[in-house]
Design a protein around this motif. Structure first.
Motif, PDB file in Angstrom:
ATOM      1  N   ILE A  11      50.053  57.139  43.178  1.00 46.35           N
ATOM      2  CA  ILE A  11      50.462  56.084  42.253  1.00 46.35           C
ATOM      3  C   ILE A  11      49.598  56.134  40.998  1.00 46.35           C
ATOM      4  CG2 ILE A  11      51.187  54.583  44.156  1.00 46.35           C
ATOM      5  CD1 ILE A  11      48.709  52.829  43.531  1.00 46.35           C
ATOM      6  N   SER A  12      50.149  55.639  39.900  1.00 52.98           N
ATOM      7  CA  SER A  12      49.353  55.396  38.701  1.00 52.98           C
ATOM      8  C   SER A  12      49.403  53.903  38.401  1.00 52.98           C
ATOM      9  CB  SER A  12      49.880  56.200  37.506  1.00 52.98           C
ATOM     10  OG  SER A  12      51.152  55.720  37.081  1.00 52.98           O
ATOM     11  N   VAL A  13      48.334  53.377  37.824  1.00 48.06           N
ATOM     12  CA  VAL A  13      48.269  51.952  37.518  1.00 48.06           C
ATOM     13  C   VAL A  13      48.092  51.755  36.020  1.00 48.06           C
ATOM     14  CG1 VAL A  13      47.324  51.412  39.790  1.00 48.06           C
ATOM     15  CG2 VAL A  13      45.768  51.816  37.890  1.00 48.06           C
ATOM     16  N   THR A  14      48.569  50.637  35.519  1.00 48.56           N
ATOM     17  CA  THR A  14      48.464  50.340  34.100  1.00 48.56           C
ATOM     18  C   THR A  14      47.172  49.585  33.804  1.00 48.56           C
ATOM     19  OG1 THR A  14      49.500  48.159  34.151  1.00 48.56           O
ATOM     20  CG2 THR A  14      50.973  50.073  34.067  1.00 48.56           C
ATOM     21  N   ASP A  15      46.934  49.349  32.531  1.00 48.48           N
ATOM     22  CA  ASP A  15      45.753  48.578  32.138  1.00 48.48           C
ATOM     23  C   ASP A  15      45.947  47.087  32.377  1.00 48.48           C
ATOM     24  OD1 ASP A  15      47.695  48.386  30.194  1.00 48.48           O
ATOM     25  OD2 ASP A  15      46.327  48.547  28.508  1.00 48.48           O
ATOM     26  N   GLN A  16      47.130  46.690  32.851  1.00 43.47           N
ATOM     27  CA  GLN A  16      47.388  45.299  33.208  1.00 43.47           C
ATOM     28  C   GLN A  16      47.212  45.054  34.704  1.00 43.47           C
ATOM     29  OE1 GLN A  16      48.143  43.039  30.693  1.00 43.47           O
ATOM     30  NE2 GLN A  16      47.692  44.828  29.413  1.00 43.47           N
ATOM     31  N   ALA A  17      46.872  46.095  35.445  1.00 42.94           N
ATOM     32  CA  ALA A  17      46.820  45.986  36.902  1.00 42.94           C
ATOM     33  C   ALA A  17      45.643  45.144  37.386  1.00 42.94           C
ATOM     34  CB  ALA A  17      46.747  47.379  37.521  1.00 42.94           C
ATOM     35  N   ASN A  18      44.557  45.127  36.635  1.00 40.22           N
ATOM     36  CA  ASN A  18      43.352  44.427  37.082  1.00 40.22           C
ATOM     37  C   ASN A  18      42.346  44.351  35.931  1.00 40.22           C
ATOM     38  OD1 ASN A  18      42.043  47.070  37.021  1.00 40.22           O
ATOM     39  ND2 ASN A  18      43.051  47.439  38.983  1.00 40.22           N
ATOM     40  N   ASP A  19      41.244  43.699  36.205  1.00 40.43           N
ATOM     41  CA  ASP A  19      40.116  43.659  35.277  1.00 40.43           C
ATOM     42  C   ASP A  19      38.979  44.461  35.915  1.00 40.43           C
ATOM     43  OD1 ASP A  19      41.279  41.953  33.325  1.00 40.43           O
ATOM     44  OD2 ASP A  19      40.938  40.247  34.659  1.00 40.43           O
ATOM     45  N   PRO A  20      38.731  45.669  35.434  1.00 44.70           N
ATOM     46  CA  PRO A  20      37.702  46.507  36.049  1.00 44.70           C
ATOM     47  C   PRO A  20      36.338  45.826  36.056  1.00 44.70           C
ATOM     48  CG  PRO A  20      39.048  47.792  34.543  1.00 44.70           C
ATOM     49  CD  PRO A  20      39.415  46.355  34.320  1.00 44.70           C
ATOM     50  N   ARG A  21      35.655  45.973  37.162  1.00 50.59           N
ATOM     51  CA  ARG A  21      34.326  45.372  37.315  1.00 50.59           C
ATOM     52  C   ARG A  21      33.312  46.102  36.452  1.00 50.59           C
ATOM     53  NH1 ARG A  21      33.910  46.237  43.555  1.00 50.59           N
ATOM     54  NH2 ARG A  21      36.143  45.901  43.232  1.00 50.59           N
ATOM     55  N   TYR A  22      32.288  45.377  36.044  1.00 49.00           N
ATOM     56  CA  TYR A  22      31.174  46.001  35.336  1.00 49.00           C
ATOM     57  C   TYR A  22      30.021  46.110  36.325  1.00 49.00           C
ATOM     58  CZ  TYR A  22      27.830  47.167  31.691  1.00 49.00           C
ATOM     59  OH  TYR A  22      26.900  47.824  30.922  1.00 49.00           O
ATOM     60  N   PRO A  23      29.578  47.328  36.644  1.00 55.41           N
ATOM     61  CA  PRO A  23      28.543  47.489  37.667  1.00 55.41           C
ATOM     62  C   PRO A  23      27.214  46.859  37.262  1.00 55.41           C
ATOM     63  CG  PRO A  23      28.955  49.561  36.528  1.00 55.41           C
ATOM     64  CD  PRO A  23      30.021  48.614  36.082  1.00 55.41           C
ATOM     65  N   ASN A  24      26.601  46.146  38.202  1.00 57.91           N
ATOM     66  CA  ASN A  24      25.288  45.561  37.934  1.00 57.91           C
ATOM     67  C   ASN A  24      24.197  46.587  38.252  1.00 57.91           C
ATOM     68  OD1 ASN A  24      25.075  45.583  40.763  1.00 57.91           O
ATOM     69  ND2 ASN A  24      25.770  43.457  40.936  1.00 57.91           N
ATOM     70  N   PHE A  25      22.955  46.184  38.073  1.00 55.49           N
ATOM     71  CA  PHE A  25      21.831  47.105  38.262  1.00 55.49           C
ATOM     72  C   PHE A  25      21.781  47.616  39.698  1.00 55.49           C
ATOM     73  CE2 PHE A  25      17.412  47.965  39.458  1.00 55.49           C
ATOM     74  CZ  PHE A  25      17.073  48.923  38.515  1.00 55.49           C
ATOM     75  N   LYS A  26      22.065  46.748  40.660  1.00 55.64           N
ATOM     76  CA  LYS A  26      22.040  47.142  42.064  1.00 55.64           C
ATOM     77  C   LYS A  26      23.073  48.229  42.343  1.00 55.64           C
ATOM     78  CE  LYS A  26      22.363  45.252  46.761  1.00 55.64           C
ATOM     79  NZ  LYS A  26      22.584  44.022  47.574  1.00 55.64           N
ATOM     80  N   ALA A  27      24.276  48.067  41.781  1.00 57.04           N
ATOM     81  CA  ALA A  27      25.336  49.055  41.976  1.00 57.04           C
ATOM     82  C   ALA A  27      24.984  50.385  41.325  1.00 57.04           C
ATOM     83  CB  ALA A  27      26.647  48.524  41.420  1.00 57.04           C
ATOM     84  N   MET A  28      24.333  50.306  40.148  1.00 56.29           N
ATOM     85  CA  MET A  28      23.933  51.535  39.458  1.00 56.29           C
ATOM     86  C   MET A  28      22.870  52.287  40.252  1.00 56.29           C
ATOM     87  SD  MET A  28      23.787  50.350  35.469  1.00 56.29           S
ATOM     88  CE  MET A  28      25.245  49.763  34.616  1.00 56.29           C
ATOM     89  N   ALA A  29      21.936  51.535  40.830  1.00 53.07           N
ATOM     90  CA  ALA A  29      20.885  52.163  41.625  1.00 53.07           C
ATOM     91  C   ALA A  29      21.464  52.778  42.892  1.00 53.07           C
ATOM     92  CB  ALA A  29      19.816  51.135  41.975  1.00 53.07           C
ATOM     93  N   ALA A  30      22.404  52.078  43.518  1.00 49.14           N
ATOM     94  CA  ALA A  30      23.020  52.576  44.747  1.00 49.14           C
ATOM     95  C   ALA A  30      23.827  53.846  44.487  1.00 49.14           C
ATOM     96  CB  ALA A  30      23.911  51.504  45.361  1.00 49.14           C
ATOM     97  N   ALA A  31      24.442  53.939  43.301  1.00 50.71           N
ATOM     98  CA  ALA A  31      25.278  55.095  42.980  1.00 50.71           C
ATOM     99  C   ALA A  31      24.481  56.394  42.969  1.00 50.71           C
ATOM    100  CB  ALA A  31      25.955  54.877  41.623  1.00 50.71           C
ATOM    101  N   ARG A  32      23.198  56.320  42.619  1.00 45.59           N
ATOM    102  CA  ARG A  32      22.375  57.529  42.550  1.00 45.59           C
ATOM    103  C   ARG A  32      22.125  58.136  43.930  1.00 45.59           C
ATOM    104  NH1 ARG A  32      19.590  54.522  38.399  1.00 45.59           N
ATOM    105  NH2 ARG A  32      17.963  53.873  39.869  1.00 45.59           N
TER     106      ARG A  32
END
Length: 269
Positions: free
Chosen positions: A176-197
Motif C-alpha cells: 500500500i501507499s499512504v498520502t500525506d493526509q493519512a496521519n501526523d508523523p511523530r517527531y522523535p524525542n531524545f530517548k527515541a534518538m538514543a534508542a535508534a543508535r
C-alpha cells in the motif's frame, strides 16, 4: 505483523539545489523524503497496535543511511540500506527491483504482511514506485490510502478519489501507499534518538544483496540497474529562467481596482 517500509533520501526542498552536467547534485543537503514520514508513521502505528516489527529499506548513496536512521528514530525496528555505485541513475523500475530483492531476502524466516510506502518522492514525483514494487513482488497493491485498518488476514484502506470515498481491501501479503493526509508523523524525542543508535542497520552493496537473495532461496531475478541499463533516463535538468517584464501591483487599498484595470488592459490587446 511484519511490515516493510520503503524510504528515500532526497535533496531538501528548502535547500539551494545545484545542477552539474544536466543532473541534480545529490548528497550535499539531503534529507528523508517528507512523504515517507507518513509511511513510517502508518507502519509503526500498526505494529504498536497489533504487535510485530517494522523493517525500513532504502536504496541510495552512502549518506542515505541518515534516512534509514530517521525511520529507526521514528519507531522502525531494523533498517537496510542498499548502496552501490552501479545503482547510480537507476530509474523507478530498477529501484523497485532492488528494493523488492531486499524485501524478499528478509523473508526467509517469515514473509512481510505489508509493504508500505509514501505516495511519491518529492524529487522524482513519478508516483510509480509502489505499483512497481507490487508487480515485482507479485502482490496486490492499493494506493493513496487516507486510512488503513488491518485484521488477521487482510488490509483495508479508505481513499479519496474524484469526489468519492473508496474502500478497498486485499489479503496479506500486500503493498500500500499512504498520502500525506493519512496521519501526523511523530517527531522523535531524545530517548527515541538514543534508542535508534542501538538498532540494527545493515548496509549492503549489490553483491551482498544478490548473496542475501540466494541465501533466502527467493525465486527473483534482479532486473537491469544503473543509468545505462534503465528504461528511462534523465536527459537534462535546468533551472527555470526568471520571468521578465513582470508587473508588480502594490496594494494601498485599491489593489483590486488596479488588478482589474491591468487585466482589462491585457485582454484588450
Amino acid at each position: 505483523m511484519k511490515i516493510a517500509v520503503c524510504v528515500k533520501y532526497i535533496p531538501d526542498l528548502q535547500s539551494e539545489r545545484r545542477i552539474e552536467d544536466g543532473r541534480m547534485v545529490r548528497g550535499e543537503d539531503d534529507t528523508l523524503n517528507e512523504l515517507d514520514e507518513n509511511a513510517i508513521e502508518a507502519a509503526v502505528s500498526l505494529v504498536e497496535k497489533h504487535g510485530g516489527e517494522v523493517v525500513a529499506f532504502s536504496m541510495g548513496p552512502e549518506d542515505a543511511e541518515d534516512a534509514v536512521m530517521r525511520a529507526l528514530q521514528m519507531g522502525a525496528d531494523r533498517g537496510v540500506l542498499i548502496t552501490d555505485e552501479q545503482l547510480a541513475g537507476s530509474d523507478v523500475y530498477a529501484t523497485a527491483s532492488v528494493l523488492s530483492a531486499a524485501i524478499l531476502s528478509h523473508e526467509a524466516e517469515a514473509p512481510f504482511d505489508l509493504v508500505v510506502t509514501g505516495m511519491a518522492s518529492f524529487d522524482g514525483m513519478t508516483f510509480m514506485l509502489p505499483a512497481a514494487l507490487a508487480t515485482y513482488l507479485g502482490r496486490p497493491y492499493m494506493g493513496l490510502a487516507k486510512e488503513t485498518e488491518v485484521t488477521s488476514n487482510l488490509v483495508r484502506i479508505t481513499r479519496e478519489s474524484d469526489g468519492y470515498l473508496d474502500q478497498l481491501e486485499a489479503p496479506f501479503p500486500a503493498v500500500i501507499s499512504v498520502t500525506d493526509q493519512a496521519n501526523d508523523p511523530r517527531y522523535p524525542n531524545f530517548k527515541a534518538m538514543a534508542a535508534a543508535r542501538k538498532k540494527p542497520l545493515e548496509v549492503w552493496d549489490l553483491d551482498e544483496l544478490l548473496g542475501r537473495v540466494a541465501q533466502a532461496n527467493a525465486s527473483f531475478e534482479l532486473g537491469p540497474v544503473g543509468a545505462q541499463s534503465s528504461g528511462t533516463n534523465i536527459l537534462d535538468v535546468s533551472v527555470l529562467p526568471e520571468r521578465e517584464n513582470r508587473v508588480v501591483v502594490t496594494d494601498t487599498g485599491d489593489g483590486g481596482k488596479k488588478l482589474a484595470e491591468y487585466i482589462a488592459q491585457v485582454v484588450s490587446r
